[in-house]
Design a protein around this motif. Structure first.
Motif, PDB file in Angstrom:
ATOM      1  N   VAL A   1       0.611  -1.592  -0.174  1.00 12.38           N
ATOM      2  CA  VAL A   1      -0.157  -0.001  -0.034  1.00 12.38           C
ATOM      3  C   VAL A   1       0.775   1.450  -0.057  1.00 12.38           C
ATOM      4  O   VAL A   1       1.202   1.900  -0.295  1.00 12.38           O
ATOM      5  CB  VAL A   1      -1.257   0.205   1.272  1.00 12.38           C
ATOM      6  N   VAL A   2       1.570   0.991   0.440  1.00 11.41           N
ATOM      7  CA  VAL A   2       2.713   2.627   0.905  1.00 11.41           C
ATOM      8  C   VAL A   2       3.390   2.747  -0.744  1.00 11.41           C
ATOM      9  O   VAL A   2       3.669   4.184  -0.809  1.00 11.41           O
ATOM     10  CB  VAL A   2       3.799   2.269   2.237  1.00 11.41           C
ATOM     11  N   ARG A   3       3.928   1.453  -1.364  1.00 13.23           N
ATOM     12  CA  ARG A   3       4.823   1.495  -2.262  1.00 13.23           C
ATOM     13  C   ARG A   3       3.720   2.566  -3.294  1.00 13.23           C
ATOM     14  O   ARG A   3       4.235   3.103  -4.265  1.00 13.23           O
ATOM     15  CB  ARG A   3       5.211   0.393  -2.944  1.00 13.23           C
ATOM     16  N   HIS A   4       2.328   1.577  -2.971  1.00 18.09           N
ATOM     17  CA  HIS A   4       1.660   2.820  -3.973  1.00 18.09           C
ATOM     18  C   HIS A   4       1.180   3.999  -3.756  1.00 18.09           C
ATOM     19  O   HIS A   4       0.777   5.252  -4.778  1.00 18.09           O
ATOM     20  CB  HIS A   4       0.474   1.779  -4.635  1.00 18.09           C
ATOM     21  N   MET A   5       1.118   4.621  -2.626  1.00 21.59           N
ATOM     22  CA  MET A   5       0.676   5.640  -1.691  1.00 21.59           C
ATOM     23  C   MET A   5       1.524   7.020  -1.983  1.00 21.59           C
ATOM     24  O   MET A   5       1.682   7.960  -2.332  1.00 21.59           O
ATOM     25  CB  MET A   5      -0.500   5.373  -0.772  1.00 21.59           C
ATOM     26  N   ALA A   6       2.877   6.418  -1.564  1.00 21.50           N
ATOM     27  CA  ALA A   6       3.997   7.336  -0.712  1.00 21.50           C
ATOM     28  C   ALA A   6       5.252   8.006  -1.761  1.00 21.50           C
ATOM     29  O   ALA A   6       4.685   7.824  -2.979  1.00 21.50           O
ATOM     30  CB  ALA A   6       4.535   6.924   0.465  1.00 21.50           C
ATOM     31  N   ASP A   7       5.646   9.076  -1.568  1.00 16.51           N
ATOM     32  CA  ASP A   7       6.283  10.165  -2.128  1.00 16.51           C
ATOM     33  C   ASP A   7       7.797   9.270  -1.450  1.00 16.51           C
ATOM     34  O   ASP A   7       8.786   8.910  -2.705  1.00 16.51           O
ATOM     35  CB  ASP A   7       6.339  11.356  -2.903  1.00 16.51           C
ATOM     36  N   ARG A   8       7.684  10.023  -0.032  1.00 18.78           N
ATOM     37  CA  ARG A   8       9.082   9.710   0.938  1.00 18.78           C
ATOM     38  C   ARG A   8       8.845   8.344   1.683  1.00 18.78           C
ATOM     39  O   ARG A   8       6.916   8.288   2.018  1.00 18.78           O
ATOM     40  CB  ARG A   8       9.628  10.453   0.682  1.00 18.78           C
ATOM     41  N   ILE A   9       9.501   7.371   2.167  1.00 21.23           N
ATOM     42  CA  ILE A   9       8.902   6.791   3.513  1.00 21.23           C
ATOM     43  C   ILE A   9      10.461   6.761   4.028  1.00 21.23           C
ATOM     44  O   ILE A   9      11.110   6.464   3.808  1.00 21.23           O
ATOM     45  CB  ILE A   9       8.760   5.687   3.178  1.00 21.23           C
ATOM     46  N   GLY A  10       9.503   6.551   5.610  1.00 19.36           N
ATOM     47  CA  GLY A  10       9.639   6.187   6.491  1.00 19.36           C
ATOM     48  C   GLY A  10      10.283   5.520   7.192  1.00 19.36           C
ATOM     49  O   GLY A  10       8.560   4.672   7.546  1.00 19.36           O
ATOM     50  N   VAL A  11      11.516   3.714   7.500  1.00 17.08           N
ATOM     51  CA  VAL A  11      11.247   3.458   8.065  1.00 17.08           C
ATOM     52  C   VAL A  11      11.564   3.595   9.802  1.00 17.08           C
ATOM     53  O   VAL A  11      12.622   4.086  10.348  1.00 17.08           O
ATOM     54  CB  VAL A  11      12.020   1.728   7.445  1.00 17.08           C
ATOM     55  N   LEU A  12      10.378   2.655  10.493  1.00 15.34           N
ATOM     56  CA  LEU A  12      10.955   3.119  11.726  1.00 15.34           C
ATOM     57  C   LEU A  12      10.590   2.160  12.619  1.00 15.34           C
ATOM     58  O   LEU A  12      11.044   0.529  11.844  1.00 15.34           O
ATOM     59  CB  LEU A  12       9.739   3.634  12.613  1.00 15.34           C
ATOM     60  N   TYR A  13      11.930   1.621  13.374  1.00 17.40           N
ATOM     61  CA  TYR A  13      12.450   0.165  14.434  1.00 17.40           C
ATOM     62  C   TYR A  13      12.359   1.122  15.909  1.00 17.40           C
ATOM     63  O   TYR A  13      13.245   1.613  16.263  1.00 17.40           O
ATOM     64  CB  TYR A  13      13.520  -0.586  13.668  1.00 17.40           C
ATOM     65  N   LEU A  14      11.593   0.307  16.312  1.00 13.95           N
ATOM     66  CA  LEU A  14      11.999   0.661  17.932  1.00 13.95           C
ATOM     67  C   LEU A  14      11.797   1.907  17.934  1.00 13.95           C
ATOM     68  O   LEU A  14      12.370   2.089  18.688  1.00 13.95           O
ATOM     69  CB  LEU A  14      12.863  -0.533  18.594  1.00 13.95           C
ATOM     70  N   GLY A  15      10.500   2.650  17.499  1.00 16.92           N
ATOM     71  CA  GLY A  15      10.751   4.274  18.376  1.00 16.92           C
ATOM     72  C   GLY A  15      12.116   4.872  17.818  1.00 16.92           C
ATOM     73  O   GLY A  15      11.819   6.203  17.089  1.00 16.92           O
ATOM     74  N   ARG A  16      12.969   3.985  17.068  1.00 16.43           N
ATOM     75  CA  ARG A  16      13.829   5.401  15.682  1.00 16.43           C
ATOM     76  C   ARG A  16      13.123   4.789  13.731  1.00 16.43           C
ATOM     77  O   ARG A  16      12.800   4.121  13.835  1.00 16.43           O
ATOM     78  CB  ARG A  16      15.068   4.767  16.193  1.00 16.43           C
ATOM     79  N   LEU A  17      13.414   6.601  13.635  1.00 14.38           N
ATOM     80  CA  LEU A  17      13.891   6.409  12.190  1.00 14.38           C
ATOM     81  C   LEU A  17      15.101   5.523  11.480  1.00 14.38           C
ATOM     82  O   LEU A  17      16.212   5.793  12.323  1.00 14.38           O
ATOM     83  CB  LEU A  17      14.118   7.753  11.838  1.00 14.38           C
ATOM     84  N   VAL A  18      14.933   4.090  11.113  1.00 18.64           N
ATOM     85  CA  VAL A  18      16.427   3.821  10.769  1.00 18.64           C
ATOM     86  C   VAL A  18      17.145   4.401   9.057  1.00 18.64           C
ATOM     87  O   VAL A  18      17.493   3.825   9.299  1.00 18.64           O
ATOM     88  CB  VAL A  18      16.261   2.611  11.018  1.00 18.64           C
ATOM     89  N   GLU A  19      15.610   4.352   8.039  1.00 21.43           N
ATOM     90  CA  GLU A  19      15.591   4.908   6.961  1.00 21.43           C
ATOM     91  C   GLU A  19      14.768   5.448   6.825  1.00 21.43           C
ATOM     92  O   GLU A  19      13.683   5.930   6.975  1.00 21.43           O
ATOM     93  CB  GLU A  19      15.996   3.269   6.105  1.00 21.43           C
ATOM     94  N   GLU A  20      14.983   6.564   5.340  1.00 23.19           N
ATOM     95  CA  GLU A  20      14.056   7.924   4.547  1.00 23.19           C
ATOM     96  C   GLU A  20      14.156   7.491   3.346  1.00 23.19           C
ATOM     97  O   GLU A  20      15.907   8.064   3.007  1.00 23.19           O
ATOM     98  CB  GLU A  20      13.902   8.847   6.127  1.00 23.19           C
ATOM     99  N   ALA A  21      13.732   7.724   3.016  1.00 26.23           N
ATOM    100  CA  ALA A  21      14.023   7.394   1.313  1.00 26.23           C
ATOM    101  C   ALA A  21      12.902   7.966  -0.097  1.00 26.23           C
ATOM    102  O   ALA A  21      11.701   7.708   0.849  1.00 26.23           O
ATOM    103  CB  ALA A  21      15.769   6.537   1.185  1.00 26.23           C
ATOM    104  N   PRO A  22      13.112   8.495  -0.994  1.00 27.76           N
ATOM    105  CA  PRO A  22      12.252   7.914  -1.684  1.00 27.76           C
ATOM    106  C   PRO A  22      11.479   7.035  -2.237  1.00 27.76           C
ATOM    107  O   PRO A  22      12.627   5.913  -2.229  1.00 27.76           O
ATOM    108  CB  PRO A  22      12.226   8.565  -2.810  1.00 27.76           C
ATOM    109  N   VAL A  23      10.556   6.404  -2.569  1.00 27.78           N
ATOM    110  CA  VAL A  23       9.283   5.326  -2.445  1.00 27.78           C
ATOM    111  C   VAL A  23      10.727   3.933  -4.017  1.00 27.78           C
ATOM    112  O   VAL A  23      10.632   3.075  -3.040  1.00 27.78           O
ATOM    113  CB  VAL A  23       8.688   5.682  -3.197  1.00 27.78           C
ATOM    114  N   GLU A  24      10.954   4.537  -5.028  1.00 21.75           N
ATOM    115  CA  GLU A  24      11.523   3.943  -5.919  1.00 21.75           C
ATOM    116  C   GLU A  24      12.385   4.503  -5.584  1.00 21.75           C
ATOM    117  O   GLU A  24      13.428   2.315  -5.545  1.00 21.75           O
ATOM    118  CB  GLU A  24      11.672   4.782  -6.971  1.00 21.75           C
ATOM    119  N   GLU A  25      13.165   4.620  -4.375  1.00 16.73           N
ATOM    120  CA  GLU A  25      15.080   4.298  -3.716  1.00 16.73           C
ATOM    121  C   GLU A  25      14.579   3.436  -3.050  1.00 16.73           C
ATOM    122  O   GLU A  25      15.601   2.119  -3.076  1.00 16.73           O
ATOM    123  CB  GLU A  25      15.421   5.475  -4.010  1.00 16.73           C
ATOM    124  N   LEU A  26      13.866   3.149  -1.614  1.00 19.55           N
ATOM    125  CA  LEU A  26      13.815   2.592  -1.439  1.00 19.55           C
ATOM    126  C   LEU A  26      13.255   0.979  -1.294  1.00 19.55           C
ATOM    127  O   LEU A  26      13.525  -0.157  -1.027  1.00 19.55           O
ATOM    128  CB  LEU A  26      12.907   3.186  -0.082  1.00 19.55           C
TER     129      LEU A  26
END
Lengths: 325, 306, 524, 325, 329
Positions: E227-252
């Motif tokens: 779903v995220v892949r369809h909707m988002a422009d950029r994505i932030g990935v969270l793990y245990l309260g921290r942002l571990v990665e953030e990137a434009p959708v295709e790159e991610l």
């Protein structure tokens, strides 16, 4: 667990103090004990002197303070009416009430749970519906009327059961019990039914409601899906889970049996604490009233405490989290 | 109003209602008794609360028999004061219903408010309110009522004791009644306050009052309604019980409970009608209210719906 | 007759010793408060004690004074303030100790002491002296012609026993005292205490060494006394055969008991009159009406008295179990007469005229304070009165409360219109005047809540107390009664009736004071 | 061809209600062979869970099987007596529910629940049952099983709980496991673990699995064959590859197409207009006709098509599709 | 404890029009046992770090997605952004202004996960939709009807109650409510996870359409990567309260740098993965009350080394995105 116990104990003490104070400030509105304590031939001077002697001329808080100070030392004063130490009077009456409450409580609990389970499991059966309807009569008539009706039927008409009193009692240590004699046991029948009927209905309804709730839980369905026997599902799984919420209410209900005993004891002349309290009110026997109310609170508080302890025993989820706030 | 009724009739509840003869019978009974109480002054041949309408000579007239002294005739007989039992029951029903309804209303308002606050605010406020509830439970209802009654009798100016008695009963019974309301509302509030629609309301900028009373409360109405129904029956019985202990409605303006208390003195002496008719009325009232409550409990419980 | 199985078992268990034992199971609404004879002046307390302890002189069921521990008594010729009592010889206490004049002196002094509740009865005694092992002299503060009658409930204790058990002072509950004598008995009476649980059961066994074994029937060998508060339960227990004898049968249940083959009812007019009191002062406690207290007007009081239809109350409320009264004096009391006991018939037109005459054509409102747990059908009587008064235009607000609330209210004069019942233990008018008519003061008029104050009457009351000439005294009393009747301070209602229900096999005369004494019970 | 483990023939379930008789399951037929995973997909209300419940005999009243047959290993089981049915549940059919949190009785230890089930169905001693329980827990991948066996459900994490539930379902070595949305409540990483576990168990033990889910991804990963349900009816059945890549039923095609993955890179997702009709308000003819772009008069009027109306026997459609999406 | 990392974005993006700036956002919850327990049982005070030092920008008119498993803090961040929760540290700036209780005046709205719980069952649809306007004292006549038509329902539906709608329809009502106060930003908290696939598609399409029509900005919270892949422009990935990665959708999706992101992508079921034997993820998410030291992912990470156990990796820019990993791929 210990922490929980300590906190509860603290709260309980507070409850006792408040109940005591509330009770104490209420007594002066119940009436004036002096008229009952002095004969017809008393003069106004006698009345005034008596008031001072009893300390009734002092402020309520002062009276309460004195009462507490003595109570801590185990001295609850002397009954105005009986002229004996209140502790002694209560101790003499307690067995009667406690035995009656025990039997009615056991009856109420047993039949309440059995009927509650039955009406929940066989929800739509004719018998279940009949039990539900019949049980309503138990809460649709005042207790005293049921007591009087039972006396009329079983004592006056059928002459099967006694209409009053505890029958023969046996003294074991400081405890007089009616459990050991035939007449003592038979005398228990009518009062315990009268007293227990109402509680039974409440417990039954509660068990039924909780049971219905539990029966639709996933783990019950899962138990069915595992091919467990119906008996095992109903008792080992459903009833056990039903009991957790039922414990609280039931505990309080059993506590209120002792309070409700006031009426039953009056109707059946059951020589227990409830009757003592009624007499005390009529006579404005302040020491007895105060001690009785404190005792009732103590019983409730203890039951509350036991109920909470029981939770720990029944529900493993509480054991880990260290108890609820 | 009519559309309301018809929409009730068409709803699931209405369906369940139509399928339950007990519920229908109870509802009819409750309505009949309510109407009888409401219109008592127009239905009854006598105002039993007006002492000047009473004639002691009519005392103990049996039902459906002419009194030899006064040639008066009473359907349900007359009581020890020469009051028409039928009239007295209807007037007593008024008192009983008033005490019951107002006591429940009192307990409901108190319990619902405290429960909402406890459940919604939580934390220390919650602890304090719920511990108060524990204390309340520690003090058995009967004792509370007896003591409050005692106080009010002592405090109220003597001239007003009679009127005060009823209000004292209401407060006393209501006060011993609020805890179940508070508990169930607190529970509901704790569940509902975490629902997303409450978040949405907060987000919309609604204050806590609006959220508590407009959002949370309406969703706790079902259990409140059930408890209120059962409490009503209990309150009416409680009033009767208290009357037995001498703390009830005054004998000049007797409630059903007071009538039964007075009537039971004649249980052995042959004047059965003084006890029987009021007791029957009380039984029917409590039974039908209780049955309605029972039905409502099952009907409103979504988990039991098939 | 069927008997409840278990009840029989209980009864059997209680009949411990002799064959042919006769157990009397006796039920009553209340229980004795204490066994200390000088600690409480209260009817049931005295009644229970009187089975086990005795006074010098007692009053027989027929109302006559009867020699008991004293065989003769007379005023000393030389000194009208001294009574001489000759004591019965050979009397023994339950523990075997002999009864003598030392015990009498001790007992009377104990009864006169500060902590005693009986001291009011014998307040006139100045000194008690033993003048021989079986003779005592009692000196009174002034001449007291009715002293023996005042001593019928002063019981004799064994001095040695009391002193050995450190109970020389009557129990003083107010001071938080508990004494041995309050739970134990060593008397001279026909029954010995076996066991006692207060409010539950008191068991007594016959004292076979009783001095009066030949004088009285004393047929009952064992008495089981059970207080049963709830009237319905009490009657039920009698009907079901669990009790043999109950006092105070509710009037509505008399017929039911009579219709039971094995039971009967014995009836007697009680030594107690029930009446209404009125505030006759200028000020109504509840606030004056148009600046006046209507009750201060004797016409109003008379009209109200006339409005009470005593015959209807008797017929319906009391079911015939009362004697309508025109005077607040029980029928046995010295001074009672038929003329005094007459009462006006209820005549609504006349009453209304009287009220109009007094300026209350449209009536007025007043509160009636009434106990609901003291006299027979007290609340119902008051209700009936409310209805009767309302029919002549007087609106009455009924305040019926427990005696614990009611009596303080009377004591504090917080009432304008109240019900009261009055028994006369001395069987003499003086007692009534003293407590009910004398101006309220420290020593006199302590139950006079009417605010009635008649200085002339007050001095007459003091005079009759000391008048030894009975004829002159009777005349004075008659005169006084006429005065107070004319003033209509109280509205008499009736004299209560006593109904004792028992197994038919018993024969006994009902005591007007409602004091059942088992020694008088005979068995057919 | 060997006898399938489960064979369902024209199974119908009915629920009488105030709106008339509803049919949440309508003439559904399928087989599952040993070691095979049949995925049953469909949207909520399609009747997939109800089918599972009907197979194991756990329909809650008033729902009941109104037609058809259920065969387990060549034995017809839908007509068996209650007690015989119970013995089959757990013993020959295991079941896994969606929410591991609520599937386990919170008041009993995991070991108690396991041994209880084993003792119910297998003739082993208590000791053996316990031994077996530990083995099972090890098998489903619970570390330190011998110690964890006496823990209560709340002491496990969500994923571990679902493993326990699977162990319970397998405890009496059933030949069929019905897994009703077993991963829906779990996190993505745990979901992968559970699917892996199911597949491994299926392979190692030769158990037939009926995997009920709404997640096409899960089906694609786990199932061998897939049955697509719509409004209580079987819309399509076939191998996973066929149904996903070349759906024959218009609904199945729409379903596949509307997943975001299928529309990767597209500005808008493909969507099926409207929503599934409520039971009791089904349109005449093919239940999908109001949402189907290719619906004809025949679809609206003729009786509901069945699988046999498709020459390939794959889709219940008058005009089955061919080719890819 | 490190200070909130200096939030750096590539220079070329700094000038761009960012609507939301999340700066060093942290949120802790006190989950300590009660005082008396701590006193007697000598238990320490315990805190749950739901969100630690999270920073990101959301450009106007774009969709920023936050993905993560349960306990990753994504919902907590969402609530802090809309001002329903106060941050323990850090700031949320919306159009340069601090978000807080006062920012709720309509500028920020939310669409919730459960369409059954997010609409008050006792309220009529009209009142539900108009609530954000009415609560601010605005005039709401006709708004509900207008918005209902916008979200594909009929104006007549305004007088009905929520239970008379299907899940998808309810979610449309929820969206209409979010639109009522004319917001700039809508935080969508798992808006379709409770919906069926076919309905999900409808709702996602609707959201896209509305975004264009009203020029909205979305923060899209989800655990569903497809779903995220369809909707988002950029994505932030969270793990245990921290942002571990953030990137434009295709790159991610094509070139994820963080091992956790890779694990997630690998574990997600795919429709084309017939009979795939996916490499099954190791372990489970740790207890957030006592997370592992260093990089919280290290116990499950195939690349973990000693440094991962010791220190928390800092966020570093990589290509068009950022990643917090000692061994970024």
């Amino acid at each position: 667990m210990i922490v929980f116990f300590i906190r509860r104990l603290g709260q309980s003490l507070l409850v006792l103090l408040i109940v005591g104070l509330v009770a104490f400030s209420m007594f002066r509105f119940v009436g004036d004990p002096i008229n009952n304590m002095l004969g017809q031939e008393r003069t106004q001077a006698d009345v005034d002197r008596m008031r001072v002697e009893l300390g009734l001329d002092r402020a309520i808080l002062t009276q309460y303070g004195i009462f507490l100070k003595k109570a801590v030392q185990g001295d609850f004063g002397v009954s105005y009416r009986q002229g004996r130490p209140v502790i002694e009077v209560l101790a003499e009456r307690a067995p009667a009430t406690l035995e009656l409450a025990l039997v009615s409580g056991a009856l109420a609990l047993f039949f309440g749970i059995v009927f509650g389970m039955y009406t929940a499991i066989k929800r739509d059966s004719f018998i279940a519906k009949s039990i539900m309807t019949a049980s309503l009569i138990g809460v649709s008539l005042p207790t005293f009327l049921i007591g009087i009706a039972l006396i009329n039927i079983f004592a006056v008409k059928l002459e099967l059961l006694p209409s009053f009193g505890r029958g023969e009692t046996v003294k074991i240590g400081g405890w007089t019990t009616g459990f050991l004699t035939r007449s003592g046991l038979i005398a228990l029948i009518l009062p315990s039914i009268t007293l227990g009927l109402y509680q039974m209905t409440l417990i039954m309804r509660l068990v039924r409601a909780e049971m219905l709730e539990v029966l639709r839980q996933d783990y019950i369905r899962f138990a069915w899906a595992r091919g467990l026997k119906e008996r095992s599902i109903n008792f080992n799984h459903a009833l056990r889970n039903t009991l957790v919420p039922v414990i609280t209410v039931t505990g309080l209900q059993l506590g209120s049996i002792i309070a409700f005993a006031i009426i039953t004891e009056t109707v059946f002349q059951w020589p227990g604490m409830g009757l003592l309290f009624v007499n005390a009110i009529q006579f404005v026997d302040i020491p007895v009233m105060a001690a009785y109310l404190m005792l009732i609170s103590l019983v409730f508080v203890t039951i509350n405490l036991l109920v909470d302890m029981l939770y720990f025993a029944v529900d493993p989820r509480l054991r880990v989290s260290g108890g609820k706030g | 109003m009519i559309s309301r009724i018809s929409s009730f009739w068409a709803s699931d509840i209405g369906w369940s209602f139509r399928g339950s003869p007990v519920a229908i019978l109870s509802a009819i009974m409750v309505v009949v008794l309510l109407m009888a109480a409401l219109f008592a002054p127009w239905i009854t041949p006598q105002n039993p609360f007006d002492p000047s309408e009473l004639n002691l000579a009519n005392g103990f007239s049996p039902p459906l028999q002419e009194n030899p002294f006064t040639n008066d005739f009473f359907v349900f007989g007359a009581d020890n004061q020469g009051r028409d039992v039928f009239s007295t029951i209807l007037y007593g029903l008024r008192i009983s219903l008033m005490v019951g309804v107002l006591a429940v209303a009192f307990g409901l308002v108190l319990g619902v408010s405290l429960g909402l606050i406890a459940g919604y605010v939580g934390g220390r406020v919650d602890s304090i309110i719920m511990r108060t509830a524990d204390i309340q439970l520690t003090f058995p209802a009967i004792l509370i009522a007896m003591l409050i009654f005692g106080i009010a009798k002592g405090v109220a100016p003597i001239e007003y004791r009679d009127q005060v008695a009823i209000w004292v009963l209401i407060v006393a019974i209501g006060l011993s009644d609020w805890v179940p309301f508070a508990r169930v509302v607190r529970g509901a509030a704790m569940v509902q306050k975490n629902k997303d629609f409450v978040l949405a309301a907060k987000l919309a900028g609604q204050g806590p009052m609006t959220i508590m009373f407009r959002h949370i409360l309406p969703n706790a109405m079902s259990p409140i309604l059930v408890i209120a129904t059962i409490s009503l029956a209990l309150a009416i019985i409680a009033e009767a019980t208290l009357s037995f202990l001498g703390v009830g409605a005054p004998p000049t303006k007797p409630s059903l409970g007071t009538l039964i208390r007075v009537g039971q003195e004649f249980a052995l002496s042959g004047e059965w009608w003084i006890l029987f008719f009021p007791a029957l009325t009380l039984l029917m009232l409590a039974l039908s209210v209780n049955s309605l409550g029972d039905w409502l409990r099952d009907a409103l419980n979504p988990s039991l719906k098939s | 007759m069927k008997k409840p199985l278990l009840v029989t078992a209980a009864a059997v268990a209680l009949m411990t010793s002799s064959a042919g034992a006769e157990t009397l199971r006796w039920g009553l609404a209340g229980d004795a408060l204490t066994l200390d004879p000088h600690a409480q002046n209260e009817g049931v307390t005295i009644m229970l004690q009187s089975q086990m302890m005795e006074p010098l002189v007692s009053r027989a069921p027929n109302g006559e004074l009867e020699p008991t521990l004293a065989t003769e008594w007379a005023i000393k010729k030389a000194d009208p303030t001294v009574w001489v009592f000759k004591l019965r010889e050979g009397v023994k206490f339950h523990d075997g100790a002999a009864f003598d004049s030392e015990d009498v002196v001790f007992s009377l002094n104990r009864a006169r002491s500060q902590a005693s509740q009986m001291k009011g009865l014998i307040a006139s005694i100045a000194e008690v002296k033993a003048t021989g092992p079986h003779e005592v002299e009692i000196k009174t503060k002034g001449p007291n012609p009715i002293l023996p009658a005042a001593m019928t409930s002063i019981f004799m204790l064994d001095k040695t026993w009391v002193e050995a058990n450190k109970a020389t002072v009557p129990q003083n509950v107010a001071a938080g005292e508990v004494t041995f004598a309050s739970t134990n008995v060593n008397g001279t009476g026909p029954y010995k205490l076996v066991s006692r649980e207060q409010d539950n059961r008191t068991v007594m066994r016959r004292n076979d060494d009783y001095w009066g074994m030949k004088t009285f029937p004393v047929k009952v060998t064992e008495v089981v006394f059970t207080p049963i508060q709830n009237a319905a339960t009490r009657v039920s227990a009698l009907l079901s055969g669990e009790l043999d004898f109950i006092q105070d049968v509710p009037v509505q249940d008399i017929q039911r008991v009579k219709s039971n083959a094995g039971l009967k009812i014995e009836t007697q007019t009680e030594n107690r009159s029930v009446f209404f009191g009125l505030n006759v002062s200028d000020k109504l406690h509840g606030g004056n009406i148009n600046g006046k207290n209507p009750l201060a007007d004797v016409r109003v009081r008379q009209a109200m008295s006339m409005a009470i239809n005593r015959d209807a109350i008797q017929r319906v409320v009391m079911r015939g179990q009362s004697v309508p009264a025109g005077v607040i004096m029980p029928t046995f009391v010295r001074g009672w007469s038929k003329e005094l006991n007459t009462y006006p018939p209820t005549d609504v037109a006349k009453i209304k005229a009287m009220l109009a005459d007094a300026g209350y054509k449209d009536g007025f409102s007043i509160q009636l304070d009434c106990p609901n747990d003291r006299y027979i059908n007290d609340e119902a009587i008051c209700q009936a009165a409310v209805s009767m008064l309302s029919q002549v235009g007087i609106k009455v607000n009924l305040n019926a409360t427990s005696k614990a609330l009611f009596f303080p209210q009377i004591g504090k004069l917080e009432t304008d219109f109240f019900m009261l019942g009055w028994g006369v233990p001395s069987y003499d008018s003086e007692y009534i005047f003293n407590f009910l008519y004398h101006t309220k003061s420290d020593a006199y008029g302590s139950w006079n809540s009417t605010r009635y104050s008649n200085p002339e009457l007050d001095s007459q009351i003091k005079a009759i107390a000391a008048e030894v000439n009975l004829e002159a005294r009777d005349a004075m009393v008659k005169n006084m009664w006429e005065t107070v009747k004319k003033d209509a301070v109280y509205i008499p209602i009736h004299h209560q009736m006593l109904n004792w229900a028992m197994k038919s096999k018993y024969t006994v005369t009902v005591d007007p004071d409602n004091q059942a004494r088992i020694k008088y019970f005979s068995i057919n | 061809m060997p006898v399938p483990v489960l064979s369902v023939r024209d199974l119908s379930v009915e629920i009488p209600s105030r709106y008339g008789v509803m049919r949440p399951v309508d003439r559904v037929s399928f087989d599952i062979a040993a070691g095979e995973i049949l995925g049953v997909v469909g949207e909520s209300g399609a009747g997939k869970s109800m089918t599972g419940n009907a197979v194991i005999g756990l329909l809650a009243r008033p729902a009941h099987i109104s037609g058809g047959e259920v065969w387990l290993m060549g034995q017809r089981i839908d007509t068996l007596a209650t007690e015989t049915k119970r013995r089959i549940r757990g013993r020959r059919i295991g079941m896994v529910f969606q929410d591991p949190l609520t599937s386990l009785n919170p008041l009993l230890t995991v070991g108690q629940q396991l041994t209880e089930t084993i003792l119910e169905h297998l003739a082993v001693s208590k000791k053996e049952a316990r031994q077996r329980s530990i083995q099972l827990l090890q098998e489903v991948g619970i570390p330190a099983a011998a110690e964890r066996i006496d823990s209560y459900p709340h002491e496990f994490s969500g994923g571990m709980r679902q493993r326990v539930v699977i162990a319970l379902a397998l405890s009496a070595e059933p030949s069929l496991v019905i897994a009703d949305e077993p991963t829906t409540a779990l996190d993505v990483s745990v979901q992968a673990q559970i699917i892996g576990l199911l597949k491994r168990l299926c392979r190692e033990r030769g158990v037939a699995v009926m995997l009920v889910t709404h997640d096409m991804g899960v089906i694609a990963e786990a199932a061998d064959r897939v049955a697509v349900m719509y409004a209580g009816r079987l819309a399509e059945i076939g191998s996973v590859r066929d149904v996903i890549l070349t759906p024959a039923h218009h609904y199945a095609r729409g379903l596949m197409a509307s997943t975001p993955l299928a529309s990767l890179g597209m500005r808008r997702l493909r969507q099926i207009p409207g929503s599934m009709p409520r039971l009791g308000r089904l349109p005449q003819g093919c239940a999908f006709n109001p949402r189907c772009e290719q619906a004809t008069q025949r679809c609206r009027v003729d009786p509901t098509p069945t699988l046999s109306d498709d020459p390939n026997g794959r889709a219940a459609c008058w005009y089955p599709l061919k080719g890819t999406i | 404890m490190r200070t909130p990392s200096e939030f750096t974005v590539p220079k070329d993006r700094r000038a761009s029009d960012s609507l939301v700036s999340v700066l060093g956002l942290s949120r802790t919850f006190d989950v300590s046992p009660p005082f008396l327990n701590r006193l007697i049982e000598r238990l320490p005070k315990r805190t749950l770090k739901a969100v630690t030092d999270v920073s990101f920008n959301v450009e106007r008119g774009t969709v920023f997605a936050l993905v993560g498993e349960s306990g990753s803090g994504k919902t907590t961040i969402g609530r802090m952004v809309v001002g329903l929760m106060e941050p323990s540290a850090g700031n949320v700036l919306i159009d340069g202004e601090r978000s807080g209780p006062d920012s709720r005046r309509g500028g920020v709205q939310m669409v919730f996960q459960d369409p059954y719980a997010s609409l008050n069952p006792r309220w009529r649809v009209r009142d539900i939709i108009a609530e954000p306007v009415v609560a601010q004292g605005g005039k709401a006549t006709g708004i509900a009807e207008q918005l209902l038509e916008k979200v594909g329902l009929s104006a007549d539906d305004a007088k009905l109650f929520p239970h008379q709608f299907s899940g998808g329809q309810r979610q449309r009502i929820g969206i209409a409510r979010a639109l009522a106060s004319n917001p700039k930003l809508i935080v969508c908290d798992e808006p379709t996870s409770a919906l069926d696939v076919s309905v999900q598609a409808q709702v996602l399409n609707l959201m896209s359409d509305l975004k264009d029509e009203f020029g909205l900005t979305y923060i899209f919270i989800s655990h569903d990567l497809t779903v995220v892949r369809h909707m988002a422009d950029r994505i932030g990935v969270l793990y245990l309260g921290r942002l571990v990665e953030e990137a434009p959708v295709e790159e991610l999706f094509t070139d994820a740098k963080h091992p956790y992101t890779r694990m997630l992508l690998e574990a997600a079921p795919r429709m084309d993965a017939f009979g795939r034997e996916a490499s099954i993820p190791i372990g489970e998410i740790p207890d957030p009350i006592s997370p592992p030291p260093g990089c919280a992912f290290h116990p499950r990470c195939p690349l973990a080394t000693e440094v991962c156990r010791r220190s928390v990796p800092a966020m570093q820019p990589v290509n068009k995105g950022r990643v917090a990993c000692h061994h970024a791929l």
